[in-house]
Design a protein around this motif. Sequence first.
Motif, mmCIF file in Angstrom:
data_model
loop_
_atom_site.group_PDB
_atom_site.id
_atom_site.type_symbol
_atom_site.label_atom_id
_atom_site.label_comp_id
_atom_site.label_asym_id
_atom_site.label_seq_id
_atom_site.Cartn_x
_atom_site.Cartn_y
_atom_site.Cartn_z
ATOM 1 N N GLY A 361 -13.591 -82.343 -57.134
ATOM 2 C CA GLY A 361 -12.208 -81.916 -57.351
ATOM 3 C C GLY A 361 -11.401 -81.868 -56.062
ATOM 4 O O GLY A 361 -11.944 -81.618 -55.001
ATOM 5 N N ALA A 362 -10.092 -82.138 -56.171
ATOM 6 C CA ALA A 362 -9.204 -82.095 -55.003
ATOM 7 C C ALA A 362 -7.759 -82.053 -55.503
ATOM 8 O O ALA A 362 -7.499 -82.370 -56.668
ATOM 9 C CB ALA A 362 -9.420 -83.343 -54.143
ATOM 10 N N PRO A 363 -6.826 -81.709 -54.623
ATOM 11 C CA PRO A 363 -5.411 -81.815 -55.028
ATOM 12 C C PRO A 363 -5.016 -83.297 -55.071
ATOM 13 O O PRO A 363 -5.343 -84.054 -54.160
ATOM 14 C CB PRO A 363 -4.655 -81.108 -53.901
ATOM 15 N N VAL A 364 -4.390 -83.728 -56.152
ATOM 16 C CA VAL A 364 -3.931 -85.128 -56.277
ATOM 17 C C VAL A 364 -2.515 -85.131 -56.849
ATOM 18 O O VAL A 364 -2.024 -84.098 -57.317
ATOM 19 C CB VAL A 364 -4.873 -85.958 -57.179
ATOM 20 N N MET A 365 -1.883 -86.307 -56.804
ATOM 21 C CA MET A 365 -0.488 -86.395 -57.229
ATOM 22 C C MET A 365 -0.325 -87.455 -58.312
ATOM 23 O O MET A 365 -0.766 -88.589 -58.147
ATOM 24 C CB MET A 365 0.387 -86.762 -56.025
ATOM 25 N N ALA A 366 0.331 -87.078 -59.395
ATOM 26 C CA ALA A 366 0.615 -88.048 -60.465
ATOM 27 C C ALA A 366 1.768 -88.932 -60.015
ATOM 28 O O ALA A 366 2.736 -88.451 -59.421
ATOM 29 C CB ALA A 366 0.987 -87.308 -61.740
ATOM 30 N N THR A 367 1.668 -90.221 -60.264
ATOM 31 C CA THR A 367 2.728 -91.156 -59.836
ATOM 32 C C THR A 367 3.436 -91.785 -61.024
ATOM 33 O O THR A 367 4.563 -92.229 -60.917
ATOM 34 C CB THR A 367 2.097 -92.299 -59.025
ATOM 35 N N ASP A 368 2.757 -91.866 -62.152
ATOM 36 C CA ASP A 368 3.413 -92.388 -63.353
ATOM 37 C C ASP A 368 2.616 -91.889 -64.555
ATOM 38 O O ASP A 368 1.574 -91.259 -64.402
ATOM 39 C CB ASP A 368 3.501 -93.924 -63.329
ATOM 40 N N LEU A 369 3.128 -92.181 -65.713
ATOM 41 C CA LEU A 369 2.596 -91.595 -66.950
ATOM 42 C C LEU A 369 1.098 -91.801 -67.136
ATOM 43 O O LEU A 369 0.322 -90.854 -67.252
ATOM 44 C CB LEU A 369 3.379 -92.206 -68.121
ATOM 45 N N ARG A 370 0.631 -93.016 -67.080
ATOM 46 C CA ARG A 370 -0.780 -93.273 -67.426
ATOM 47 C C ARG A 370 -1.675 -92.936 -66.241
ATOM 48 O O ARG A 370 -2.810 -92.518 -66.418
ATOM 49 C CB ARG A 370 -0.974 -94.720 -67.857
#
Length: 417
Positions: A361-370
Amino acid sequence: MDKIVVKGGRKLKGRVRIGGAKNAVLPMMAACLLTRGESVIRNVPVLADVITMKKVLERLGARVALRGHTLRVDTSTITDHEAPYELVRTMRASVYVLGPLVASIGKAKVSLPGGCAWGPRPVDLHIRALQELGARIEIDHGYIVAGASVLKGNTVVFSLPSVGATANTMMAAARARGKTIIVNAAREPEIVALADFINRMGGKIRGAGNDTIEVEGRAELSPAEVRVIPDRIEAGTYMIAGAITAGEIELENCVPEHVEVITQKLRQSGVVVEKSRNSIYVRGKRRLESVDVVTAPYPGFPTDMQAQYMSLMTIARGTCVISETVFPDRFTHVPELRRLGANIKIDGNTAHVGYIKRLSGAPVMATDLRASAALVLAGLVAEGETHISRVYHIDRGYEAIEEKLGALGADIKRVPE
Ligand code: EPZ
C-alpha cells in the motif's frame, strides 16, 4: 477533494448489483433532443457524468429531473444551441448534442472537447460525417459551429469504428431526409441500446451491433420510454475485484455476453467464472497465470478494462503483455501501480507486466476514470493502506463504489483529503 482509503487483504464475498451503463445513458440523453416532449429513461446510474449531461441539456432549455434512477427529459422548449467549454471540457461526451441539435433545430455551437489525461481525443470523424449529411461546419475560437437547413441521408464510411462518431451520426441521420448507411460502424452494446431508443421514438434503424447500420430518416420523432442496459465495464470491474482478492462474488443484473471476452481471459488465468441469464459468478484464487491481452473495439477486449486488468496481472505468475491499440497512450495508471510495487515496463503501446508476490500500500493519485478503478482494485490486495487521491475521477463512472465494495467485505472508506 476526497480520497479513498483501502486496507488490503480481505477476500470479497457476496452479491453486487450492476447499475445502468454510463456510456449508453449519455448518448440516450442527447437523443432526447431529436424529439419535443418528455422522454423517460430508467435504470440510470447516478454519476457525475450524468449530472454534467443534465446540465448541458438544461443549458439548451430542456427540463431534466433525476429521481432515484429515473430520468425525465422534457425537450418541449429548446431555447439555445450552445454547449459551452466549461461543460464540454469536464465531459467530452457533451459532443453528443452536436448531431441531434443540427438535425432538429438546424444549428449547433459545441466546444471542441480538448484532450484528456491520456492524449488528444479528436472529433474529426464526427465533423466529417455530419458534413457528409449536408451540415456546414467550421471551427471558430475552439468551437464547432454547425448549420444545416436540412440534413440529407448519405453513405458515411468511417476510417475506424468510433463509438462517439457512430452515435452522433446515427442520431443526426434519424432526422435526415432519406436513407443513411454507416459503414465500419462501432458495434458496442451501447450503440445497439441507442438505436433501440431511437426506434422507440419512431425511428427506423437497422443493423446496429453490426459494422453496417442503415437509418431511414424521419421528419418527426416522438418522446419515448426506455430502460438503460447494464454497465458492462462496471461488471468487468467487479469481476476483477472478485478475481484479484481470491474472493467469491455474484454479479446481479448484468449481461454475460457483453463481457464474454473478459470472462474468457479470466478463465484462462485460472479464475472460475459461471454465467447465467443475467448474473455472473466469479471465484478467484491466489496463484493466477498471466494471460496476454490486446485491446480492440467491441467485441474485442475493451480499452475501458485495460487498466483494471493490468492491476490483476501485477500479481499473476509469469509476464503479461498488454497492448493498447485504441488509445495508445492510455497508461497513466502505470506509474501509480509501480508505486504499489508493481513490476511494469512500457514499450510504446505495450506494457510488460511482471510478477510480484504482494503489492504494498502507498499514497497514489487517480488520473482518469478507469485508472482510478484500477488503483482501488490494486488497493484491495496491497499489504497495508492505499490512499487514492482525486477520487472525483472515479465518481464519473462508478456509483457508490465504496458502499458496493464495502458490502462485499472490503475495508474501504472515503475521507476528506
Ligand atoms: C467512447 O469514447 C467511450 N466514452 C470511452 O469510454 C471508450 O474508451 C471509447 O468509446 C472506446 O470504446 C463514451 O462512450 C462516453 P472512440 P469515444 O471515438 O467515443 C479515435 C470511459 O472510460 N477517434 O470510439 O471518444 C480516438 O482518438 C470512456 O467510459 C478519432 O480519431 O471513443 C480513439 O483512438 C473513456 N477521431 C479511437 O478513435 C474521432 O472523431 C476510438 O475512439 C473520434 C475518435
